[in-house]
Design a protein around this motif. Structure first.
Motif, PDB file in Angstrom:
ATOM      1  N   TYR A  34       0.834  -1.207   0.000  1.00 16.47           N
ATOM      2  CA  TYR A  34       0.000   0.000   0.000  1.00 16.47           C
ATOM      3  C   TYR A  34       0.865   1.251   0.000  1.00 16.47           C
ATOM      4  O   TYR A  34       0.556   2.226  -0.707  1.00 16.47           O
ATOM      5  CB  TYR A  34      -0.915  -0.006   1.220  1.00 16.47           C
ATOM      6  N   LEU A  35       1.935   1.280   0.784  1.00 13.36           N
ATOM      7  CA  LEU A  35       2.805   2.457   0.834  1.00 13.36           C
ATOM      8  C   LEU A  35       3.511   2.673  -0.503  1.00 13.36           C
ATOM      9  O   LEU A  35       3.707   3.817  -0.926  1.00 13.36           O
ATOM     10  CB  LEU A  35       3.832   2.304   1.957  1.00 13.36           C
ATOM     11  N   ASP A  36       3.891   1.596  -1.154  1.00 14.41           N
ATOM     12  CA  ASP A  36       4.580   1.716  -2.432  1.00 14.41           C
ATOM     13  C   ASP A  36       3.688   2.295  -3.517  1.00 14.41           C
ATOM     14  O   ASP A  36       4.178   2.787  -4.541  1.00 14.41           O
ATOM     15  CB  ASP A  36       5.114   0.350  -2.886  1.00 14.41           C
ATOM     16  N   GLN A  37       2.372   2.217  -3.319  1.00 15.36           N
ATOM     17  CA  GLN A  37       1.440   2.758  -4.317  1.00 15.36           C
ATOM     18  C   GLN A  37       1.212   4.257  -4.164  1.00 15.36           C
ATOM     19  O   GLN A  37       0.571   4.860  -5.028  1.00 15.36           O
ATOM     20  CB  GLN A  37       0.107   2.014  -4.225  1.00 15.36           C
ATOM     21  N   LEU A  38       1.724   4.852  -3.077  1.00 14.12           N
ATOM     22  CA  LEU A  38       1.598   6.300  -2.901  1.00 14.12           C
ATOM     23  C   LEU A  38       2.474   7.022  -3.913  1.00 14.12           C
ATOM     24  O   LEU A  38       3.523   6.504  -4.331  1.00 14.12           O
ATOM     25  CB  LEU A  38       2.008   6.691  -1.483  1.00 14.12           C
ATOM     26  N   PRO A  39       2.081   8.228  -4.332  1.00 15.07           N
ATOM     27  CA  PRO A  39       2.950   8.986  -5.240  1.00 15.07           C
ATOM     28  C   PRO A  39       4.222   9.439  -4.523  1.00 15.07           C
ATOM     29  O   PRO A  39       4.305   9.407  -3.283  1.00 15.07           O
ATOM     30  CB  PRO A  39       2.068  10.187  -5.629  1.00 15.07           C
ATOM     31  N   ILE A  53      -0.863   8.961   4.122  1.00 16.83           N
ATOM     32  CA  ILE A  53      -0.012   7.850   4.561  1.00 16.83           C
ATOM     33  C   ILE A  53      -0.717   7.032   5.635  1.00 16.83           C
ATOM     34  O   ILE A  53      -0.744   5.794   5.593  1.00 16.83           O
ATOM     35  CB  ILE A  53       1.331   8.388   5.081  1.00 16.83           C
ATOM     36  N   THR A  54      -1.338   7.710   6.578  1.00 15.68           N
ATOM     37  CA  THR A  54      -2.046   7.015   7.652  1.00 15.68           C
ATOM     38  C   THR A  54      -3.205   6.189   7.109  1.00 15.68           C
ATOM     39  O   THR A  54      -3.443   5.049   7.525  1.00 15.68           O
ATOM     40  CB  THR A  54      -2.562   8.042   8.680  1.00 15.68           C
ATOM     41  N   THR A  55      -3.918   6.780   6.140  1.00 11.94           N
ATOM     42  CA  THR A  55      -5.045   6.057   5.537  1.00 11.94           C
ATOM     43  C   THR A  55      -4.567   4.806   4.812  1.00 11.94           C
ATOM     44  O   THR A  55      -5.200   3.740   4.881  1.00 11.94           O
ATOM     45  CB  THR A  55      -5.796   6.973   4.563  1.00 11.94           C
ATOM     46  N   ALA A  56      -3.452   4.904   4.098  1.00  7.42           N
ATOM     47  CA  ALA A  56      -2.922   3.745   3.389  1.00  7.42           C
ATOM     48  C   ALA A  56      -2.586   2.619   4.357  1.00  7.42           C
ATOM     49  O   ALA A  56      -2.887   1.446   4.100  1.00  7.42           O
ATOM     50  CB  ALA A  56      -1.691   4.135   2.580  1.00  7.42           C
ATOM     51  N   VAL A  57      -1.938   2.947   5.473  1.00  4.04           N
ATOM     52  CA  VAL A  57      -1.596   1.931   6.476  1.00  4.04           C
ATOM     53  C   VAL A  57      -2.863   1.326   7.071  1.00  4.04           C
ATOM     54  O   VAL A  57      -2.984   0.106   7.237  1.00  4.04           O
ATOM     55  CB  VAL A  57      -0.701   2.544   7.568  1.00  4.04           C
ATOM     56  N   THR A  58      -3.841   2.200   7.386  1.00  2.00           N
ATOM     57  CA  THR A  58      -5.094   1.713   7.970  1.00  2.00           C
ATOM     58  C   THR A  58      -5.804   0.753   7.026  1.00  2.00           C
ATOM     59  O   THR A  58      -6.260  -0.328   7.430  1.00  2.00           O
ATOM     60  CB  THR A  58      -6.013   2.902   8.301  1.00  2.00           C
ATOM     61  N   ASP A  59      -5.906   1.133   5.743  1.00  2.00           N
ATOM     62  CA  ASP A  59      -6.591   0.275   4.770  1.00  2.00           C
ATOM     63  C   ASP A  59      -5.884  -1.071   4.606  1.00  2.00           C
ATOM     64  O   ASP A  59      -6.531  -2.119   4.474  1.00  2.00           O
ATOM     65  CB  ASP A  59      -6.659   0.978   3.413  1.00  2.00           C
ATOM     66  N   SER A  60      -4.545  -1.039   4.606  1.00  2.00           N
ATOM     67  CA  SER A  60      -3.799  -2.298   4.427  1.00  2.00           C
ATOM     68  C   SER A  60      -4.037  -3.244   5.594  1.00  2.00           C
ATOM     69  O   SER A  60      -4.104  -4.464   5.399  1.00  2.00           O
ATOM     70  CB  SER A  60      -2.304  -1.999   4.278  1.00  2.00           C
ATOM     71  N   LEU A  61      -4.155  -2.708   6.796  1.00  2.00           N
ATOM     72  CA  LEU A  61      -4.367  -3.556   7.963  1.00  2.00           C
ATOM     73  C   LEU A  61      -5.811  -4.031   8.061  1.00  2.00           C
ATOM     74  O   LEU A  61      -6.079  -5.175   8.451  1.00  2.00           O
ATOM     75  CB  LEU A  61      -3.964  -2.806   9.224  1.00  2.00           C
ATOM     76  N   GLN A  62      -6.764  -3.162   7.692  1.00  2.00           N
ATOM     77  CA  GLN A  62      -8.162  -3.581   7.723  1.00  2.00           C
ATOM     78  C   GLN A  62      -8.419  -4.720   6.741  1.00  2.00           C
ATOM     79  O   GLN A  62      -9.237  -5.601   7.010  1.00  2.00           O
ATOM     80  CB  GLN A  62      -9.066  -2.387   7.402  1.00  2.00           C
ATOM     81  N   ALA A  63      -7.706  -4.728   5.605  1.00  2.00           N
ATOM     82  CA  ALA A  63      -7.885  -5.806   4.644  1.00  2.00           C
ATOM     83  C   ALA A  63      -7.545  -7.155   5.250  1.00  2.00           C
ATOM     84  O   ALA A  63      -8.064  -8.196   4.817  1.00  2.00           O
ATOM     85  CB  ALA A  63      -7.016  -5.554   3.418  1.00  2.00           C
ATOM     86  N   LEU A  64      -6.689  -7.152   6.282  1.00  2.00           N
ATOM     87  CA  LEU A  64      -6.280  -8.391   6.941  1.00  2.00           C
ATOM     88  C   LEU A  64      -6.937  -8.568   8.305  1.00  2.00           C
ATOM     89  O   LEU A  64      -6.551  -9.449   9.076  1.00  2.00           O
ATOM     90  CB  LEU A  64      -4.758  -8.414   7.091  1.00  2.00           C
ATOM     91  N   GLU A  72       2.052   5.954  14.049  1.00  2.00           N
ATOM     92  CA  GLU A  72       2.823   7.170  14.380  1.00  2.00           C
ATOM     93  C   GLU A  72       3.837   7.423  13.263  1.00  2.00           C
ATOM     94  O   GLU A  72       4.573   6.518  12.863  1.00  2.00           O
ATOM     95  CB  GLU A  72       3.552   6.984  15.715  1.00  2.00           C
ATOM     96  N   LEU A  73       3.829   8.648  12.757  1.00  2.00           N
ATOM     97  CA  LEU A  73       4.773   9.063  11.722  1.00  2.00           C
ATOM     98  C   LEU A  73       5.814   9.977  12.362  1.00  2.00           C
ATOM     99  O   LEU A  73       5.480  11.036  12.899  1.00  2.00           O
ATOM    100  CB  LEU A  73       4.050   9.788  10.580  1.00  2.00           C
ATOM    101  N   VAL A  74       7.081   9.563  12.315  1.00  2.00           N
ATOM    102  CA  VAL A  74       8.160  10.313  12.967  1.00  2.00           C
ATOM    103  C   VAL A  74       9.152  10.747  11.900  1.00  2.00           C
ATOM    104  O   VAL A  74       9.772   9.908  11.239  1.00  2.00           O
ATOM    105  CB  VAL A  74       8.855   9.463  14.047  1.00  2.00           C
ATOM    106  N   GLN A  75       9.299  12.087  11.768  1.00  2.00           N
ATOM    107  CA  GLN A  75      10.248  12.635  10.796  1.00  2.00           C
ATOM    108  C   GLN A  75      11.574  12.926  11.490  1.00  2.00           C
ATOM    109  O   GLN A  75      11.621  13.559  12.536  1.00  2.00           O
ATOM    110  CB  GLN A  75       9.684  13.911  10.177  1.00  2.00           C
TER     111      GLN A  75
END
Length: 564
Positions: A34-39, A53-64, A72-75
């Protein structure tokens, strides 16, 4: 100043590197997809992409089945282009209730009960959405295979309650009526009624099943009468009793077909072949095949006329005739053969051939010059089973022939002759295979020199005992010429290892003898080889050593063709 501006532009153009942490296995792999599909995200754009980014992670986990993750996103302060995505998946959502309702004729169909007992989702399992879709698809697929052409879902719903870590699945599947086979509508360019009737195992009114159509289509193709075979259900033309007409389109092969081939083996050297086939002679399904094979030691022409007796694939006669010229080592032979064969292929895969063959052979074997006429009745059984296509991972092949001759019915010699061979192929693990072979021949005759060379036993060569030349293992006369023997035995064990998708290395040991009394020494050959898988079958190159001979001579063996 200019350098500073360029540096600033480069910095702004630098892309964010997302580094996933906290997940393992399937969860990690799916989230990374899912992350690799982001622009591509530039550093200065990162704040605007946080939610995406958060939505992509959430969707990938909900699928499973993971609906309660902590993300948490840490820069990095030292390197703003590096962003760590820390994920705690939490507890998964499990299927709390699973309600599958069948309506229509499928409700009483045992195949659907069996499918439900092995359903892709079960109560108490983690809610894996891909498994849910597979479960739905399996009902539709089974329905289409078994003739429920009106099947559809009335309800297909998943209610997820994340705070309860629970999901309720409701499926209501209405199969509608089960369709049945109707009449055949045959479109053909030849009169095929006599051929078609034994092949049709489908009766109008029987419940529809796609596998019956596939079997019928395969049988038509296997007859080798047709270049085009189409068997299709005409669902749109079903009658009020849900009977589906079957469209059968057949187009015959050309009246004459010629095939030219070339090959090479260590035993024969270069060889060429020409096959001429008339696949369709008349409406009874008679066919004619003529083959010519030429190599340095052997020239062979064969004619086979085939006459179906009933089922053209399982029950037929062949009238065969041929001439063979052999001039190899100590054997010179001219052989004429004519025979009638009755073939029957049984349901368990065995092929039975009952035959009556006449042979005239004029020959020189060593110092012996002679000729013989034989009338030989006999029977042969054979079976080959293979799994894995051109690169089999499992298989075996057996063949056995018993034949006899008596002077009182016109033969020159009395004898009873048996020959049999069995091969096995088994895969130990993914890249490791074992191949074994056992071969036995015996002829009961007063004196082996009463037989022509074609009925004596020799061994040695590419397919028996490697390390020895073709048919070189046999008793010798006082001049060192080969005589042939009453008995022959050959055994082989080979181990193959695949080191690349199309390549294997092999090591082997072969042993065998041709003898009149089993007092002769057994010959042993061993060595190693290379296997290359090609679209026409494996190419085998072996370096074999005759370890039972003085100085251990070596020999190269090259063969092309199936292993069983």
């Amino acid at each position: 100043m200019m350098a500073l501006m360029l540096f600033s532009l480069v910095a702004r153009a630098e892309e964010v590197d997302l580094r996933l942490r906290g997940l393992d296995g399937e969860l990690k792999d799916n989230t990374q997809v899912y992350l690799d599909q982001l622009p591509a995200i530039e550093v200065e754009q990162f704040p605007r992409f946080r939610q995406q980014i958060t939505t992509a992670v959430t969707d990938s986990l909900q699928a499973l089945g993971y609906y309660n993750p902590e993300i948490e996103l840490v820069q990095s302060e030292q390197n703003p282009a590096r962003v760590t995505v820390r994920v705690t998946p939490g507890e998964p959502v499990r299927i709390r209730t699973l309600n599958v309702q069948l309506q229509g004729d499928a409700e009483t169909d045992p195949a659907f009960a069996e499918l439900q007992s092995n359903f892709a989702i079960r109560q108490g399992q983690v809610l894996h959405h891909d498994n849910y879709e597979k479960a739905k698809a399996s009902l539709l697929s089974l329905a289409l295979r078994r003739g429920y052409f009106d099947a559809a879902y009335r309800t297909s719903r998943v209610r997820v309650t994340p705070w309860e870590k629970a999901a309720d699945v409701d499926l209501s599947f209405d199969s509608g009526p089960r369709y049945r086979f109707g009449e055949l509508k045959v479109d053909t360019d030849r009169p095929v009624e006599r051929l078609l009737n034994p092949l049709v195992q489908i009766e109008p009114g029987e419940p529809y099943h796609a596998s019956r159509l596939a079997e019928f289509s395969r049988s038509l193709s296997s007859t080798r009468y047709f270049k085009q075979v189409e068997v299709l259900p005409m669902v749109a033309e079903a009658d009020e009793q849900y009977r589906v007409p079957l469209s059968v389109v057949l187009r015959a092969r050309a009246d004459n077909e010629v095939e030219v081939g070339v090959g090479v083996s260590t035993d024969e050297g270069p060889r060429t072949s020409v096959n001429w086939e008339k696949p369709w002679i008349n409406s009874l399904g008679h066919s004619l095949t003529t083959s010519l094979k030429v190599s340095a030691p052997s020239q062979d022409v064969t004619l086979v006329y085939k006459i179906p007796r009933g089922h053209p694939l399982e029950d037929y006669y062949t009238i065969q005739g041929g001439y063979q010229r052999l001039d190899q080592d100590d054997t010179v032979s001219d052989r004429l053969v004519a025979g009638v064969h009755r073939w029957n292929i049984q349901q368990n895969g065995w092929t039975r051939d009952v035959f009556l063959r006449s042979e005239y052979e004029s020959y020189t074997q060593g110092e012996q010059e002679d000729e013989s006429f034989l009338l030989i009745p006999g029977v042969s059984f054979s079976r080959t089973r293979v799994r894995g296509g051109l690169d089999p991972h499992w298989g075996d092949a057996q063949t056995a022939t018993l034949e006899l001759s008596e002077p009182w019915w016109g033969s020159d010699t009395r004898f009873v002759r048996f020959w049999g061979r069995s091969k096995w192929l088994r895969t130990l693990t993914e890249d490791h295979r074992l191949l074994a072979r056992a071969e036995q021949g015996a002829v009961w005759v007063d004196n082996v020199e009463e037989l022509p060379p074609s009925l004596r036993f020799f061994t040695g060569g590419d397919t028996t005992v490697r390390g020895y030349s073709y048919q070189s293992i046999t008793p010798l006369d006082e001049n060192g010429d080969r005589l042939g023997a009453k008995y022959a035995t050959a055994l082989s064990l080979e181990y193959d290892y695949r080191f690349a998708p199309k390549w294997r290395v092999a090591t082997f040991v072969d042993s065998g003898t041709a003898t009149n009394d089993y007092r002769d020494d057994w010959k042993v050959g061993t060595g190693f080889g290379l296997r290359w898988l090609t679209p026409v079958g494996p190419v085998r190159l072996d370096l074999a050593f005759a370890v039972t001979e003085e100085d251990t001579p070596w020999r190269l063996h090259f063969t092309l063709g199936p292993e069983l």
